[in-house]
Design an enzyme around this catalytic site. Structure first.
Site, PDB file in Angstrom:
ATOM      1  N   GLU A   1      -9.865  -2.114   5.320  1.00 52.76           N
ATOM      2  CA  GLU A   1     -10.560  -1.886   6.573  1.00 52.76           C
ATOM      3  C   GLU A   1     -11.809  -2.765   6.677  1.00 52.76           C
ATOM      4  O   GLU A   1     -12.314  -3.274   5.667  1.00 52.76           O
ATOM      5  CB  GLU A   1     -10.954  -0.409   6.682  1.00 52.76           C
ATOM      6  CG  GLU A   1      -9.782   0.568   6.649  1.00 52.76           C
ATOM      7  CD  GLU A   1      -8.999   0.634   7.962  1.00 52.76           C
ATOM      8  OE1 GLU A   1      -9.087  -0.324   8.766  1.00 52.76           O
ATOM      9  OE2 GLU A   1      -8.300   1.635   8.184  1.00 52.76           O
TER      10      GLU A   1
ATOM     11  N   HIS B   1      -7.533  -5.250  10.120  1.00 55.84           N
ATOM     12  CA  HIS B   1      -7.280  -4.922   8.721  1.00 55.84           C
ATOM     13  C   HIS B   1      -6.031  -5.640   8.218  1.00 55.84           C
ATOM     14  O   HIS B   1      -5.104  -5.929   8.970  1.00 55.84           O
ATOM     15  CB  HIS B   1      -7.219  -3.402   8.483  1.00 55.84           C
ATOM     16  CG  HIS B   1      -6.008  -2.711   8.998  1.00 55.84           C
ATOM     17  ND1 HIS B   1      -6.065  -1.703   9.941  1.00 55.84           N
ATOM     18  CD2 HIS B   1      -4.685  -2.826   8.701  1.00 55.84           C
ATOM     19  CE1 HIS B   1      -4.851  -1.244  10.183  1.00 55.84           C
ATOM     20  NE2 HIS B   1      -4.001  -1.925   9.441  1.00 55.84           N
TER      21      HIS B   1
ATOM     22  N   ASN C   1      -7.741  -3.625  14.315  1.00 50.54           N
ATOM     23  CA  ASN C   1      -9.138  -3.882  13.968  1.00 50.54           C
ATOM     24  C   ASN C   1      -9.277  -4.992  12.941  1.00 50.54           C
ATOM     25  O   ASN C   1     -10.332  -5.172  12.343  1.00 50.54           O
ATOM     26  CB  ASN C   1      -9.808  -2.604  13.461  1.00 50.54           C
ATOM     27  CG  ASN C   1      -9.184  -2.079  12.173  1.00 50.54           C
ATOM     28  OD1 ASN C   1      -8.214  -2.634  11.659  1.00 50.54           O
ATOM     29  ND2 ASN C   1      -9.742  -1.002  11.649  1.00 50.54           N
TER      30      ASN C   1
ATOM     31  N   ASP D   1       0.820  -1.200   0.000  1.00 45.33           N
ATOM     32  CA  ASP D   1       0.000   0.000   0.000  1.00 45.33           C
ATOM     33  C   ASP D   1       0.858   1.256   0.000  1.00 45.33           C
ATOM     34  O   ASP D   1       2.082   1.197   0.176  1.00 45.33           O
ATOM     35  CB  ASP D   1      -0.949   0.010   1.213  1.00 45.33           C
ATOM     36  CG  ASP D   1      -0.302  -0.568   2.479  1.00 45.33           C
ATOM     37  OD1 ASP D   1       0.884  -0.280   2.721  1.00 45.33           O
ATOM     38  OD2 ASP D   1      -0.972  -1.312   3.210  1.00 45.33           O
TER      39      ASP D   1
END
Length: 243
Positions: free
Chosen positions: A145, A140, A138, A69
């Site tokens: 996400e 990801h 979380n 990314d």
């Protein structure tokens, strides 16, 4: 040795052993093909791996490297752009030709075209042999996400406040943390031949449990690991505490 599903091998290691164990996976990938393709992650989790690779006398020149990314909105050369992080962590320490290290390009003005081009570059390289991964608090994976499609390709993603808060430590103020990124999709990641996930610290324990022991769900993007035929998870005792 802890056991996940039949496709997932989970090893609980001392923190000092994470880097060497991960490096062995990279060395295996480098030896398997004349022109191997390695997917690289940024963040704190893969740092021990890159340190172990830098300490090795091996030649990494035969490989092509693809980042997971890149932030959108940072100027070129910004020290916290992933282009600069990879320059510091792998390009210079491993003596790589910068032309062999690829990132999705957030500076073209056409994010959709940039993402399509990135998918094309990966395909032209023959696909990714080994994809290095971390996991977010979380759940990801890369910057996918919760709530996104489980078969997504490289795309523009909006970062959650939880992710931005976790990354605030790299920036001077919360306002400086980017709100968007270009990220490999979960489908892109699943297309890699071997996935290597490195997890450290108690803050990753719940996410790792959900990824490996919970249902495959958009609520935990990393749960797609359960769908892959070859996954190696290297975790310290704190990260593996709920497995």
């Amino acid at each position: 040795m802890l056991r996940g599903t039949a496709a997932v091998s989970v090893q609980r290691l001392a923190p000092e052993d994470l880097g060497p164990a991960a490096a062995d996976c990279v060395f295996e990938a480098l030896a398997a093909r004349p022109k191997p393709v390695i997917g690289v992650a940024t963040g704190s989790s893969p740092s021990p791996l890159y340190q172990a690779l830098a300490a090795s006398p091996r030649d990494f020149g035969s490989a092509t490297w693809f980042a997971l990314d890149e932030y959108v909105g940072l100027p070129q050369g910004h020290p916290e752009s992933y282009a600069e992080v990879l320059r510091r962590e792998i390009i210079e320490p491993l003596g790589l030709d910068p032309r062999t290290v690829h990132l999705p390009n957030p500076h073209t003005g056409d994010h959709q075209a940039a993402c399509a081009r990135y998918e094309q570059q990966i395909a032209e390289a023959g696909g990714i042999d080994l994809q290095i991964l971390g996991i977010g608090r979380n759940g990801h994976l890369a910057f996918n996400e919760p709530g996104g499609a489980l078969d997504s390709c490289t795309r523009l993603e909006t970062l959650t406040e939880d992710t931005r808060s976790a990354n605030q430590r790299f920036f001077d103020s919360p306002e400086d943390v980017p709100t968007h990124c270009l990220t490999q999709g979960l489908g892109t990641i699943l297309a890699a031949r071997h996935l290597l996930l490195i997890a450290q610290g108690a803050g990753k324990a719940e996410a790792l449990r959900a990824a490996l022991k919970g249902p495959v769900s958009r609520d935990c993007p990393a749960s797609v690991l359960q769908l892959h035929s070859r996954v190696t998870v290297l975790a310290d005792a704190e990260a593996a505490s709920l497995l």
